[in-house]
Design an enzyme around this catalytic site. Structure first.
Site, mmCIF file in Angstrom:
data_model
loop_
_atom_site.group_PDB
_atom_site.id
_atom_site.type_symbol
_atom_site.label_atom_id
_atom_site.label_comp_id
_atom_site.label_asym_id
_atom_site.label_seq_id
_atom_site.Cartn_x
_atom_site.Cartn_y
_atom_site.Cartn_z
ATOM 1 N N SER A 43 0.823 -1.203 0.000
ATOM 2 C CA SER A 43 0.000 0.000 0.000
ATOM 3 C C SER A 43 0.862 1.260 0.000
ATOM 4 O O SER A 43 1.651 1.466 -0.909
ATOM 5 C CB SER A 43 -0.967 -0.059 1.186
ATOM 6 O OG SER A 43 -2.029 0.849 1.026
ATOM 7 N N ASP A 177 -5.819 -3.549 -2.232
ATOM 8 C CA ASP A 177 -4.819 -3.302 -1.193
ATOM 9 C C ASP A 177 -4.250 -4.588 -0.576
ATOM 10 O O ASP A 177 -4.982 -5.410 -0.026
ATOM 11 C CB ASP A 177 -5.474 -2.461 -0.094
ATOM 12 C CG ASP A 177 -4.468 -1.762 0.800
ATOM 13 O OD1 ASP A 177 -3.522 -2.426 1.257
ATOM 14 O OD2 ASP A 177 -4.631 -0.553 1.041
#
Length: 300
Positions: A43, A177
């Protein structure tokens, strides 16, 4: 100081709190430690780590973070420049309308354009430092390690926070993510043969205030933080040394970049001795690493 030292750097996700990674890297550079041979990120850690692997210095990343990297500037809704109370109503209506008919509130196309600009359209295989990041395929539910192709697209996939950004399609996979399954994937470095691994975890679970739970994205992100905090870590995900810089900022506090960078830098300074042991080539340091190195952490 061991310029040929082979070590890996692993950076966690954490939204805006990922700016603390830059502060840690600033300290490492100031002390003259060599760059890692491998960078792994999740991320926001994939964004900072990817730029670092591409050749950015910590100082250059700080300049970008402070002057350019406010994620709100790269959302589709910002194209319309609504302002005032009525503008917020219109923006909210637009987002809800999109969310009802599309995979997420935002397409992520503008943030991808920004990442392409930052990375100079580089591909992972050509980076001066080996780079990997992770994401999750919504089709299979499995973690995916991205190791080739566009650096910007890999970063965009790894940071695709569900419900906020559309999943990114790569080779038939619908990627979101990576923090959903592993917010600090040390095992990727271990699988590549690295034994000296420095991890920076800015995603430590902390109590929050009710004022930080006023919007849908805030609630969803907080729910993700809660879920991540319950993921059990195995031996393969234990680094030689893990640093835990912390701040009560929320993952959406992009406007506090300078402060968060300084927090990361100060944390590294406070743990300078243990970091020296991580990099030292002395026999004593070797035995200390084998027994396990521990940095300060307020909540663990």
């Amino acid at each position: 100081m061991g310029r040929g030292l082979r070590w890996a750097l692993v950076l966690s996700g954490g939204g805006a709190k990922g700016f603390m990674h830059i502060g840690v890297l600033k300290a490492l550079e100031q002390w003259g430690y060599p760059r890692p041979s491998l960078v792994v990120g999740t991320s926001m850690g994939a964004i900072v780590g990817g730029l670092y692997a591409a050749g950015y210095t910590a100082e250059e990343m700080e300049a970008v973070a402070v002057s350019k990297f406010d994620i709100r500037r790269y959302l589709d809704v910002s194209r319309f420049h609504f302002s005032g109370p009525m503008g917020r109503v219109l923006e909210t209506g637009q987002m809800l309308s999109r969310f009802a008919t599309k995979p997420a509130i935002d397409s992520g196309s503008r943030i991808l354009e920004f990442l392409e600009e930052l990375t100079g359209h580089k591909i992972i295989e050509e980076l001066p430092v080996l780079f990997r990041c992770n994401a999750v395929d919504l089709i299979t539910g499995k973690e995916v390690v991205l190791s080739s192709g566009s650096l910007a697209r890999a970063q965009r996939a790894s940071m695709a926070f569900p419900a906020f950004f559309d999943p990114l399609e790569i080779d038939g996979q619908h990627l979101v993510d990576g923090g959903l399954v592993n917010n600090l994937p040390v095992y990727i470095a271990r699988d590549l043969g690295y034994t000296r691994i420095l991890a920076v975890d800015v995603g430590a679970f902390m109590l929050t205030r009710s004022s930080n739970l006023r919007t849908g994205p805030q609630v969803v992100y907080r729910a993700l933080e809660v879920a991540i905090s319950h993921i059990q870590r195995g031996d393969a995900d234990r680094a030689t040394l893990t640093l835990y810089p912390e701040d009560p900022a929320t993952p959406f506090d992009f406007a506090r970049a300078k402060h968060l960078i300084s927090v990361g830098e100060q944390y590294a300074l406070n743990n300078k001795k243990i970091i020296e042991t991580f990099f030292s080539e002395s026999l004593l340091a070797h035995f200390k690493r084998r027994r396990g190195l521990k940095a300060s952490h307020l909540h663990r």
